[in-house]
Design a protein around this motif. Structure first.
Motif, PDB file in Angstrom:
ATOM      1  N   THR A  41      29.374  35.627  36.114  1.00 47.42           N
ATOM      2  CA  THR A  41      30.813  35.846  35.914  1.00 47.42           C
ATOM      3  C   THR A  41      31.430  34.696  35.125  1.00 47.42           C
ATOM      4  O   THR A  41      31.381  33.543  35.567  1.00 47.42           O
ATOM      5  N   VAL A  46      37.189  34.766  36.520  1.00 49.22           N
ATOM      6  CA  VAL A  46      37.520  34.194  37.830  1.00 49.22           C
ATOM      7  C   VAL A  46      38.975  33.737  37.838  1.00 49.22           C
ATOM      8  O   VAL A  46      39.713  33.965  38.805  1.00 49.22           O
ATOM      9  N   TYR A  49      41.266  36.634  38.134  1.00 52.32           N
ATOM     10  CA  TYR A  49      41.266  37.157  39.512  1.00 52.32           C
ATOM     11  C   TYR A  49      42.252  36.381  40.374  1.00 52.32           C
ATOM     12  O   TYR A  49      43.055  36.969  41.110  1.00 52.32           O
ATOM     13  N   PHE A  50      42.229  35.054  40.288  1.00 57.54           N
ATOM     14  CA  PHE A  50      43.118  34.249  41.121  1.00 57.54           C
ATOM     15  C   PHE A  50      44.580  34.385  40.690  1.00 57.54           C
ATOM     16  O   PHE A  50      45.478  34.333  41.524  1.00 57.54           O
ATOM     17  N   ALA A  64      39.125  28.375  39.599  1.00 64.47           N
ATOM     18  CA  ALA A  64      38.037  28.926  38.788  1.00 64.47           C
ATOM     19  C   ALA A  64      37.009  27.867  38.414  1.00 64.47           C
ATOM     20  O   ALA A  64      35.837  28.183  38.186  1.00 64.47           O
ATOM     21  N   ARG A  71      32.674  28.175  45.784  1.00 64.15           N
ATOM     22  CA  ARG A  71      33.338  29.486  45.809  1.00 64.15           C
ATOM     23  C   ARG A  71      32.623  30.457  46.748  1.00 64.15           C
ATOM     24  O   ARG A  71      33.253  31.210  47.476  1.00 64.15           O
ATOM     25  N   GLU A  75      34.283  32.114  50.282  1.00 61.67           N
ATOM     26  CA  GLU A  75      34.309  33.527  50.661  1.00 61.67           C
ATOM     27  C   GLU A  75      33.528  33.765  51.947  1.00 61.67           C
ATOM     28  O   GLU A  75      33.913  34.593  52.776  1.00 61.67           O
ATOM     29  N   GLN A 355      34.438  40.728  43.601  1.00 66.74           N
ATOM     30  CA  GLN A 355      35.872  40.821  43.322  1.00 66.74           C
ATOM     31  C   GLN A 355      36.284  39.817  42.250  1.00 66.74           C
ATOM     32  O   GLN A 355      37.082  40.127  41.362  1.00 66.74           O
ATOM     33  N   GLN A 356      35.725  38.612  42.302  1.00 69.38           N
ATOM     34  CA  GLN A 356      36.059  37.594  41.312  1.00 69.38           C
ATOM     35  C   GLN A 356      35.519  37.919  39.922  1.00 69.38           C
ATOM     36  O   GLN A 356      35.979  37.362  38.924  1.00 69.38           O
TER      37      GLN A 356
END
Length: 481
Positions: A41, A46, A49-50, A64, A71, A75, A355-356
């Protein structure tokens, strides 16, 4: 830059190939998949996403640029925050209820009401209505020991009993407020909560009826026995099942470890759903004080902690065991629960890395301009997002975000409640290794990964498909506009 869908496919190969092909422990396979997805990714995705989570551009950039290991660990920890205490205390409650004979006492009382032939129906209805106010995982934790005790007592149909618990719980969690998912949907799509509750219960009862028939079929097709496990040895369950009724705890004491957390969580959920913050609960100061105490114990972590204390008290009262044996008992229960926590948290880390990667936004972009009827579109978006990254909540948010504007259209032709039901149906497909809930259901029922994929996944998916079909029929016959 790799497409998030390609990243997803690579992650799927790593986790499925690792568990089924290489026979890796699920904990290792899931962490390797999370690492693979994170490595593939780009930092830009990333950061995006945030930003989508509400962080400022500077803060998102900071997040990120954290190391991949940090990271993943974050999670992993976020999932532990949600389920760690719940699973640990549920492991103690379940083992204590089995060993003390409390589970056997509850089973005998249930059989007097339902009869032996209809025991699975009692399980599926109980789990459905209990999950409306209570966290779905909590209900599964509390009811699965009862399914094990009933399976031993009947000597057959354990898979049917386990699937009945799961079917009832997961469908209530999708359709009926104040479960978190449906509660979010009614706010996002501006649907009256009372209407959603009525429609959700009706659709839920229909889908769990189909789920029960599927469970009956799967029970006949697959001969999956009740297995030995550290927290529930078959010899111990059998010995308790053969005891005289006088040797078991009273029904009140037997129910207390499960009923206390369920009742207090229910009350807290009802207050949170209908009470406006900052206003007195009632006009009576004394009653307010009592309710404040109940609400304190209604926090799911505290409620399960108290349930564990009550379960250990019942065990000590029944067996009159020594302190040393009680310590050893708790150690055994926590060893079992610890394994489930690690696997579930690793699944959460894998889902978090997906998701990221921006998979939800990518799917949203692919489906935004797709011309089809709104109800199947809502179902399709929720289904693809849920299957891709494992989180039903993210699937609900993504689908509702895309459809919220359309739901307010005066020319919609049907009430937006049907969109909520369609999204809830789509969020049931397809449970597999990137879903923390999949591991909870798999490990508490003592099914292997293959067995869970052959039983839990198809049953839940068919119930979701049934839900959207019935929703489309109801929207056509009863548009409510």
């Amino acid at each position: 830059m790799l497409d998030p869908i390609l990243i997803l496919l690579i992650g799927v190969v790593v986790v499925v190939g690792g568990i089924i092909g290489l026979k890796l422990h699920p904990f290792l396979a899931l962490l390797l998949a999370a690492l693979t997805v994170a490595l593939l990714t780009p930092t830009e995705l990333v950061q995006q996403y945030f930003i989508s989570k509400g962080l400022s551009e500077a803060e998102a950039l900071k997040q990120a640029h954290k190391s991949i290991g940090e990271r993943i660990a974050t999670e992993f920890g976020n999932t532990c925050t949600k389920i760690g205490i719940l699973i640990a205390m549920a492991a103690i409650i379940g083992k204590a209820m089995l060993d003390s004979g409390a589970a056997e006492k509850v089973i005998r009382a249930m059989l007097k009401v339902t009869g032996v032939q209809h025991a699975p129906i009692g399980f599926i209805l109980s789990s459905f209505f209990l999950t409306i106010p209570v966290f779905v995982d909590t209900v599964i934790f509390l009811m699965m020991p009862l399914a094990k005790a009933m399976g031993m007592r009947l000597g057959k149909n354990y898979l049917l009993l386990a699937l009945s618990v799961i079917a009832g719980a997961v469908m209530a969690n999708s359709y009926v407020p104040p479960s978190p998912g449906p509660l979010f949907l009614v706010g996002a799509l501006n649907v009256p909560i009372g209407l959603m509750m009525v429609c959700g219960v009706l659709l839920g009862l229909c889908t769990i009826s189909v789920g029960y028939l599927i469970a009956v079929f799967l029970n006949k097709k697959f001969d999956i026995p009740l297995r030995d496990s550290p927290d529930a040895r078959l010899a111990d369950i059998k010995a308790i099942a053969e005891k005289d009724d006088k040797e078991l705890p009273s029904l009140g004491w037997a129910l207390l470890p499960a009923v206390f957390p369920l009742a207090t969580i229910c009350i807290r959920s009802a207050v949170e759903a209908f009470h406006k913050p900052g206003t007195p609960l009632t006009d009576s100061p004394i009653l307010n004080s009592v309710l404040e105490v109940i609400l304190f114990f209604g926090d799911k972590n505290i409620a399960l902690l108290m349930g564990g204390i009550f379960a250990l008290f019942v065990l000590a009262r029944q067996k009159k065991t020594t302190k040393e044996k009680m310590t050893a008992f708790v150690q055994t229960a926590l060893m079992s629960g610890g394994g489930i926590i690690l696997i579930t948290a690793a699944g959460g880390a894998f889902g978090g890395m997906l998701q990221q990667s921006g998979i939800s936004d990518r799917i949203a972009d692919l489906t935004k301009g797709y011309q089809m009827a709104l109800i199947p579109l809502a179902f399709f978006i929720a289904m693809v997002v849920r299957t891709a990254q494992g989180s039903a909540t993210v699937a609900l948010i993504t689908a509702s975000g895309i459809l919220a504007g359309m739901a307010q259209n005066a020319n919609l032709g049907f009430h937006p409640v049907y969109l909520c039901l369609a999204i809830g149906s789509g969020a049931k497909l397809i449970p597999w290794m990137n879903d923390a809930g999949f591991w909870i259901m798999c490990k508490t029922s003592n099914l292997t990964e293959r067995e869970a994929l052959k039983t839990i996944a198809p049953m839940q998916s068919i119930m979701g498909l049934t839900g959207v079909i019935l929703t489309m029929i109801a929207a056509w016959l009863f548009p409510l506009v």
